[in-house]
Scaffold this motif. Structure first.
Motif, PDB file in Angstrom:
ATOM      1  N   VAL A  69       0.858  -1.193   0.000  1.00 16.36           N
ATOM      2  CA  VAL A  69       0.000   0.000   0.000  1.00 16.36           C
ATOM      3  C   VAL A  69       0.892   1.239   0.000  1.00 16.36           C
ATOM      4  CG1 VAL A  69      -1.716   1.312   1.297  1.00 16.36           C
ATOM      5  CG2 VAL A  69      -1.848  -1.191   1.227  1.00 16.36           C
ATOM      6  N   ARG A  70       0.732   2.086  -1.022  1.00 23.44           N
ATOM      7  CA  ARG A  70       1.519   3.322  -1.113  1.00 23.44           C
ATOM      8  C   ARG A  70       0.556   4.514  -1.105  1.00 23.44           C
ATOM      9  NH1 ARG A  70       3.448   6.880  -5.079  1.00 23.44           N
ATOM     10  NH2 ARG A  70       2.406   5.687  -6.742  1.00 23.44           N
ATOM     11  N   PRO A  71       0.548   5.305  -0.028  1.00 24.90           N
ATOM     12  CA  PRO A  71      -0.336   6.474   0.018  1.00 24.90           C
ATOM     13  C   PRO A  71      -0.028   7.449  -1.111  1.00 24.90           C
ATOM     14  CG  PRO A  71       0.471   5.948   2.214  1.00 24.90           C
ATOM     15  CD  PRO A  71       1.250   5.099   1.253  1.00 24.90           C
ATOM     16  N   LEU A  72      -1.068   8.048  -1.655  1.00 21.24           N
ATOM     17  CA  LEU A  72      -0.914   9.011  -2.746  1.00 21.24           C
ATOM     18  C   LEU A  72      -1.046  10.456  -2.270  1.00 21.24           C
ATOM     19  CD1 LEU A  72      -2.896   7.164  -5.564  1.00 21.24           C
ATOM     20  CD2 LEU A  72      -0.424   7.186  -5.139  1.00 21.24           C
ATOM     21  N   HIS A  73      -1.128  10.646  -0.950  1.00 19.48           N
ATOM     22  CA  HIS A  73      -1.143  11.983  -0.352  1.00 19.48           C
ATOM     23  C   HIS A  73      -0.750  11.813   1.106  1.00 19.48           C
ATOM     24  CE1 HIS A  73      -4.992  11.227   1.788  1.00 19.48           C
ATOM     25  NE2 HIS A  73      -5.234  10.454   0.740  1.00 19.48           N
ATOM     26  N   ASP A  74      -0.606  12.909   1.817  1.00 20.75           N
ATOM     27  CA  ASP A  74      -0.256  12.827   3.237  1.00 20.75           C
ATOM     28  C   ASP A  74      -1.431  12.272   4.035  1.00 20.75           C
ATOM     29  OD1 ASP A  74       2.206  13.855   2.656  1.00 20.75           O
ATOM     30  OD2 ASP A  74       1.781  15.884   3.389  1.00 20.75           O
ATOM     31  N   TRP A  75      -1.163  11.231   4.806  1.00 15.01           N
ATOM     32  CA  TRP A  75      -2.211  10.604   5.605  1.00 15.01           C
ATOM     33  C   TRP A  75      -2.247  11.142   7.031  1.00 15.01           C
ATOM     34  CZ3 TRP A  75      -2.862   4.635   4.478  1.00 15.01           C
ATOM     35  CH2 TRP A  75      -3.347   4.480   3.183  1.00 15.01           C
ATOM     36  N   GLY A  76      -1.321  12.017   7.381  1.00 12.44           N
ATOM     37  CA  GLY A  76      -1.326  12.580   8.721  1.00 12.44           C
ATOM     38  C   GLY A  76      -0.822  11.598   9.759  1.00 12.44           C
ATOM     39  N   ALA A  77      -1.232  11.830  11.007  1.00 12.60           N
ATOM     40  CA  ALA A  77      -0.780  10.995  12.117  1.00 12.60           C
ATOM     41  C   ALA A  77      -1.658   9.764  12.249  1.00 12.60           C
ATOM     42  CB  ALA A  77      -0.797  11.792  13.415  1.00 12.60           C
ATOM     43  N   GLY A  78      -1.058   8.686  12.749  1.00 12.53           N
ATOM     44  CA  GLY A  78      -1.799   7.453  12.952  1.00 12.53           C
ATOM     45  C   GLY A  78      -0.850   6.309  13.228  1.00 12.53           C
ATOM     46  N   ARG A  79      -1.313   5.104  12.939  1.00 12.05           N
ATOM     47  CA  ARG A  79      -0.480   3.932  13.186  1.00 12.05           C
ATOM     48  C   ARG A  79      -0.846   2.813  12.216  1.00 12.05           C
ATOM     49  NH1 ARG A  79      -4.615   3.748  17.095  1.00 12.05           N
ATOM     50  NH2 ARG A  79      -5.665   1.709  17.298  1.00 12.05           N
TER      51      ARG A  79
END
Length: 511
Positions: free
Chosen positions: A342-352
């Motif tokens: 899985v490669r994010p295509l934008h900033d996902w912010g904080a999390g885990r």
């Protein structure tokens, strides 16, 4: 017996799709659904269909000559699954064309019912259990199965030369941390008619569950590494006063579901196969540039671990070991099972990134789940939007840029220590390979930086070049403090005070 009358009427009122049908159209439907109480689909099957067992349901097959788009010789084709046994809730399927949207009705003539003694002509528009898309993936002579959407929000795809293994899901709700897991369903699909020269196919989907709805777009591009570009907008339903819709404890984005029965780090006595798994590890690329590798396990009790980060670069359940000799299973062919990255295509912010490992008594049950948990939940009515590329990878797959663990073996060889002392110790032999290590001179000094939590003491830590493979081997021996508690380990290879490998992070399970 017509099962879809209520559903079709509701959908017709909720949408009037025309030539401009797009992701915003599905978003509008999802938003409107989220503002209303959840209404489950009927799972009542006609009596003669409901009495069929597993093998009898499998004997019902779509007729290939009736495949959607086959007559027009388009590069993709669609075939549909029949309801029965485990798949009782129908999904609606539509085709999107330049002329507009049309509902694809269930017709008994499209199926071969085999030896079953049933009366499908009396069932009406029964709906479908799901669908599969076909493409010239491996040969120009035949359209292979490329991707399947069936069961809740599950889907899985194949790259060239691969064999089905792990699955993805649209959304995970309270896999852990709540009052029981909720499985959102894709209740309706829209298949976009491809152009004659199309190299990818697009599918829209509507997700619905008691506590959330969602709009999804999937752009599926086949190849040696098939990619599914996913765009999602999720709406959380407000909790209701009567308790029928409770707040969500854990919202899992881009969830992956796999199976790990046993492997080199957790061998199984009495089985002729060295390893049995669809995935052998979780890989995470954190937002600050660290690459993590956690070998999977089959715990006796549910094990939940997570890796907090900000704007992750990617995560996936990987099948790194791709050698036939590692499995020796002529039917399952685990060396052909894909990895999913899985490669994010934008900033996902904080999390885990959260990893859930369950016990399984055999290889027929999925017991591994991984997903992204955002740090903040959206307010009811506010969309939570995520876009990512999901790659189904084979022999060529995502690796850390430096070096990575190629195997993690648990066990000891000959030792002069008393048997009682050895019973309190655990040893791992981990091999690393990659460009950063291969570039080192023959006389390079490499060391392992190994840390343990308070329940473990590092007794031995050795690193040397393996003369048989030219890889680097790390041997780590740990002393347990309390046998009934787990031990968290972290290790990476270092040269001249610079990390030259990913971080190997492992849990020693309690005895």
């Amino acid at each position: 017996m017509v099962l879809l009358t209520t559903l079709l009427t509701g959908v017709a009122q909720a949408q009037t799709p025309g030539p401009a049908f797009d992701f915003d159209t599905v978003t509008r439907i999802a938003r409107e659904r989220a503002e209303k109480p959840y209404q489950a689909a009927s799972d009542t099957l006609p009596a003669d269909l409901a009495q069929l067992d597993y093998d009898q349901v499998r004997d019902i097959r779509w007729r290939p000559d009736r495949a959607l788009w086959r007559a027009d010789k388009l590069p993709f084709e669609a075939m549909f699954f029949h309801l029965g046994l485990y798949q009782k809730e129908p999904v609606l399927i539509n085709e999107v064309t330049p002329q507009g949207v049309r509902h694809i009705s269930y017709r008994s003539a499209d199926f071969d019912y085999g030896k079953n003694k049933v009366r499908p002509d009396a069932w009406g528009d029964l709906g479908f259990a799901g669908f599969r898309l076909h493409n010239h993936l491996n040969t120009s002579a035949y359209k292979d199965e490329l991707v399947v959407f069936q069961g809740a929000s599950y889907f899985r795809a194949l790259g060239k030369g691969q064999q089905y293994g792990l699955s993805a899901r649209g959304l995970a709700i309270d896999t852990v941390g709540g009052n029981g897991e909720e499985f959102p369903r894709f209740t309706e699909f829209w298949l976009v008619r491809p152009d004659p020269l199309a190299t990818q196919v697009t599918v829209y989907a509507l997700l619905d569950s008691p506590r959330a709805t969602g709009a999804y777009r999937f752009d599926i591009q086949p190849g040696t590494q098939t990619t599914t570009t996913v765009r999602s907008r999720i709406f959380v339903r407000p909790p209701t006063g009567n308790g029928s819709a409770k707040s969500i404890a854990t919202l899992g984005i881009a969830p992956l579901t796999s199976m790990f029965f046993f492997g080199e780090n957790q061998p199984r006595k009495g089985d002729f196969r060295p390893e049995v798994h669809d995935s052998d590890g979780l890989m995470v690329a954190t937002g600050d540039g660290e690459w993590l590798w956690r070998p999977l396990q089959n715990p006796q009790q549910t094990l939940v671990t997570s890796f907090a980060t900000h704007n992750p670069k990617g995560f996936g359940l990987m099948q790194r070991d791709r050698q036939w000799a590692s499995y020796e299973d002529v039917e399952a062919r685990y060396e052909r099972r894909p990895s999913a990255w899985v490669r994010p295509l934008h900033d996902w912010g904080a999390g885990r990134v959260e990893l859930v490992q369950l016990n399984t008594p055999d290889e027929t049950h999925d017991n591994i789940v991984a997903y992204w948990v955002p740090a903040q939940m959206p307010s009811p009515g506010q969309p939570l939007e995520f876009a990512y590329e999901l790659s189904w990878q084979g022999d060529t797959q995502q690796r850390p840029p430096s070096a990575w663990a190629t195997q993690s073996r648990r066990g000891m060889g000959y030792s002069k220590q008393p048997a009682e002392a050895l019973r309190q110790q655990v040893q791992y032999v981990v091999d690393f390979d990659g460009p950063a290590l291969q570039a080192l001179p023959a006389d390079a000094t490499v060391k392992a930086v190994v840390t343990s939590d308070a329940n473990g003491q590092v007794l031995e830590n050795i690193v040397y070049r393996n003369p048989a493979t030219s890889q680097w081997r790390m041997t780590v021996r740990i002393q347990r403090q309390q046998a009934d508690r787990p031990i968290e380990l972290r290790a990476f290879l270092q040269h001249d005070n610079h990390a030259v490998s990913e971080t190997w992070t492992h849990i020693i399970l309690p005895e």
